[in-house]
Design an enzyme around this catalytic site. Structure first.
Site, short mmCIF file in Angstrom:
data_model
loop_
_atom_site.label_atom_id
_atom_site.label_comp_id
_atom_site.label_asym_id
_atom_site.label_seq_id
_atom_site.Cartn_x
_atom_site.Cartn_y
_atom_site.Cartn_z
N THR A 1 0.82 -1.22 0.00
CA THR A 1 0.00 0.00 0.00
C THR A 1 0.85 1.27 0.00
OG1 THR A 1 -0.07 -0.20 2.39
CG2 THR A 1 -1.98 -1.05 1.18
N CYS B 1 18.00 4.89 -3.55
CA CYS B 1 17.59 5.53 -4.81
C CYS B 1 18.68 6.44 -5.40
CB CYS B 1 16.30 6.32 -4.59
SG CYS B 1 16.29 7.28 -3.07
N HIS C 1 14.64 12.43 -8.51
CA HIS C 1 15.84 12.94 -7.83
C HIS C 1 16.80 13.50 -8.89
CE1 HIS C 1 14.44 11.19 -4.24
NE2 HIS C 1 15.34 10.26 -4.02
#
Ligand code: A2P
Length: 340
Positions: free
Chosen positions: A14, A133, A246
């Site tokens: 979720t 990331c 980013h």
């Protein structure tokens, strides 16, 4: 002969990344036999769509992984630390997006364009780690240069989107922005300061050396992925009021000389990269262009005139896709094709 299919689970289904994992499995046509969507007890009964079907979310429990072949985790470090070994014991291979296992010497840390061979080490613990990331997009963009001429030192500054913090941060930037333009007082919950119309040089916790954990992740993870502890790396990571994507300013000191044009043609041929670099036409990588797709965009490629062998680049990627969900699914694809 029919293709082998797998029982797949998504832990943290979720959340911002978990949700994208489900989409990536669907978009990339991963060979799914069955899918199990796991989250906290708060989400039990919610239904999420996978390939046209509504799948009910179940509570993540110790017995959730029985019969599961591959589990993609993105429910936070604490959950990964506890449940990844439990899942592995039940014979499931975990691809974990948290930082819990990344620096474990027995756990491979994989970016498919860079070190796909490391997937083979999944047999050590039944766990493969997905890098941070900011690290992923940096190593995708520097690896072709590293292979061609070696890298002595990297200086990187990041401009990171709020979605990296999760759904609650996306909501906070939206709510604060709305409050500000309506001259209403802002509520600050997620970050220590207002993020709307601001930049915070603070991602994750501060460590004893004065750096943040996010900055040290970029240092340690890059060395592990490139299998080279001799690269000097220094990072400053900054949260900016951007929803998705980013951006990074990367300065590289290479061992052998390379021109900006040579870097451009190297990167044009490299997997997972799109060179976006025509400054005269105001064309360079932008977060709004990176968002919603899987390539790492590289531009502003130029020589650093302050040193003998230096290159500067501006590198942008979707932090939820290539920086998290897509990279995780790409790792699962290697597992599925070559190992399981
Ligand atoms: P839930 O939605 O039920 O809280 P994000 O990083 O976008 O905030 O998402 C975090 C994800 O991790 C969500 O899917 C969340 O589920 C899940 N999660 C958080 N805490 C737990 C927990 N204790 N057990 C299982 N899943 C959890």
């Amino acid at each position: 002969m029919s293709e082998k299919k797998f029982n797949v689970a998504v832990a943290g289904a979720t959340g911002a990344v978990g949700n994208q994992m489900i989409t990536c499995l669907e978009e990339r046509n991963f060979p799914v036999k069955s899918i199990k969507l796991l989250a906290s007890s708060r989400s039990v009964g919610r239904k999420l769509r996978f390939k046209g079907d509504l799948v009910e979310v179940e509570e993540l429990k110790e017995n959730s992984f029985r019969g599961v072949d591959i589990a993609l985790f993105s429910a936070g470090g604490g959950i990964s630390k506890k449940f990844a070994p439990i899942a592995a014991k039940d014979g499931c291979v975990v691809v974990d997006n948290s930082s819990a296992w990344r620096m474990d010497p027995e756990v491979p840390l994989v970016v498919p364009e860079v070190n796909p061979h490391a997937v083979a080490q999944y047999t050590n613990k039944g766990i493969i780690a997905n890098p941070n990331c900011s690290t992923i997009q940096m190593v995708v963009s520097i690896d072709p240069i590293y292979r061609k001429c070696g890298i002595k030192r990297i200086v990187v500054s990041t401009y990171q989107a709020v979605s990296g913090t999760g759904k609650k941060a996306i909501d906070e930037l939206f709510d604060q922005t709305r409050s500000m333009i309506n001259f209403i007082d802002c509520t600050i919950n997620v970050y220590p300061h207002r993020i709307a119309f601001n930049c915070l040089p603070h991602i994750d916790v501060f460590l004893d050396n004065g750096y943040t954990k996010e900055e040290m992740k970029m240092v340690d993870e890059t060395r592990k992925i490139l299998e080279d502890d001799n690269i000097g790396i220094t990072a400053t990571t900054v949260r900016v009021p951007v929803f998705f994507g980013h951006s990074e300013s990367i300065n590289i000191e290479t061992r052998k000389h390379i021109t900006a044009n040579e870097v451009k043609s190297l990167l044009e041929k490299a997997p997972g990269i799109k060179v976006v670099d025509d400054p005269e036409k105001n064309i360079y990588p932008l977060a709004i262009d990176a968002a919603g797709q899987d390539l790492t965009l590289v531009g502003r490629i130029r020589e650093d005139e302050s040193i003998q062998n230096g290159i500067n680049m501006w590198v942008v990627a979707d932090n939820i896709r290539k920086g998290a969900a897509t990279n995780t699914v790409q790792i699962a694809e290697i597992l599925a094709k070559e190992y399981l």
